[in-house]
Design a protein around this motif. Sequence first.
Motif, mmCIF file in Angstrom:
data_model
loop_
_atom_site.group_PDB
_atom_site.id
_atom_site.type_symbol
_atom_site.label_atom_id
_atom_site.label_comp_id
_atom_site.label_asym_id
_atom_site.label_seq_id
_atom_site.Cartn_x
_atom_site.Cartn_y
_atom_site.Cartn_z
ATOM 1 N N GLY A 121 1.047 -0.832 0.077
ATOM 2 C CA GLY A 121 -0.295 0.306 0.235
ATOM 3 C C GLY A 121 1.066 1.496 -0.026
ATOM 4 O O GLY A 121 0.665 2.133 -0.731
ATOM 5 N N ARG A 122 2.124 1.316 0.841
ATOM 6 C CA ARG A 122 2.649 2.313 0.847
ATOM 7 C C ARG A 122 3.528 2.593 -0.157
ATOM 8 O O ARG A 122 3.642 4.052 -1.231
ATOM 9 C CB ARG A 122 4.191 1.982 2.228
ATOM 10 N N LYS A 125 1.059 4.030 -2.965
ATOM 11 C CA LYS A 125 0.726 5.225 -2.414
ATOM 12 C C LYS A 125 1.855 6.611 -3.038
ATOM 13 O O LYS A 125 1.629 7.264 -4.149
ATOM 14 C CB LYS A 125 0.508 5.698 -0.974
ATOM 15 N N LYS A 129 -1.063 6.417 -6.886
ATOM 16 C CA LYS A 129 -1.972 5.886 -6.925
ATOM 17 C C LYS A 129 -2.905 6.759 -6.177
ATOM 18 O O LYS A 129 -2.679 6.737 -5.075
ATOM 19 C CB LYS A 129 -1.726 4.127 -6.401
ATOM 20 N N THR A 130 -4.032 6.788 -6.627
ATOM 21 C CA THR A 130 -5.379 6.852 -5.464
ATOM 22 C C THR A 130 -5.909 6.234 -4.775
ATOM 23 O O THR A 130 -5.557 4.817 -5.047
ATOM 24 C CB THR A 130 -6.630 7.916 -6.245
ATOM 25 N N SER A 131 -6.844 6.271 -3.674
ATOM 26 C CA SER A 131 -7.011 5.024 -2.778
ATOM 27 C C SER A 131 -7.795 4.306 -3.425
ATOM 28 O O SER A 131 -7.847 3.167 -3.492
ATOM 29 C CB SER A 131 -8.072 5.449 -1.538
ATOM 30 N N ILE A 134 -5.845 1.644 -5.137
ATOM 31 C CA ILE A 134 -4.386 0.991 -4.457
ATOM 32 C C ILE A 134 -5.407 -0.249 -4.061
ATOM 33 O O ILE A 134 -5.306 -1.368 -4.602
ATOM 34 C CB ILE A 134 -4.275 1.843 -3.378
#
Length: 226
Positions: A121-122, A125, A129-131, A134
């Motif tokens: 996830g990190r 990001k 990448k957007t939420s 992700i």
Amino acid sequence: MKRIITAIVFTGILISCNSSDKTKTTTKESSTTKTVTESVSSIDTQLKAIDTDEALIATALMAAPEESRATCKVIGYNMAGEFVTLKEGSNQFIVLADNPKQAGFNAACYHKDLEPFMARGRALKAAGKTSEEIFAIREAEMKSEKLKITSGATLHIYYGANALYNPETSKVGGAQLRYVVYMPWATSASTGLPNAPVASNHPWIMNPGTHRAHIMISPLPEEVKQ
């Protein structure tokens, strides 16, 4: 501003207490007001800015179970803005320290088996990448078993709007805990939990039916616990 927020919180508590018991005498109310005022003053002088790597570590460890803090690994951004290992560890927990460049406070503690998922996830990001992107990427990678989350793995979150702490206790002013219990693909039907909280302090399931399905548990703040 931090002191103003703290004063407002304590003023709210005082008003609530007074309104819940109209039989208090003027003398008792005056005494209470004096006590709260002195308490606010005392807390203001105790709370300090989190402005060193040592303070980042100390406050981050408050997210971990007390008996495990001494041997937790702590990672995160240092005061220089570099993502590093702030403290080596030897137990099953990894603690992610608060980002000093962001407003408020947010530290997290999780089982080391969750690190590949968290690290992915990190990285996404950091790649811009957007939420939503992700979420979709990790969903696909979970389905293909490129990523794995052990059902029951728990994330402890220690958070608050205040970025000041007490150096003697390492507690962050006004911060509280929230818990996330990961249960990939779980639903309300498979767990018996509602899809939204029915009341404060009640568990519920978030993101049901997805790779990120998890039980949310948000204990009440200490100042309002019965």
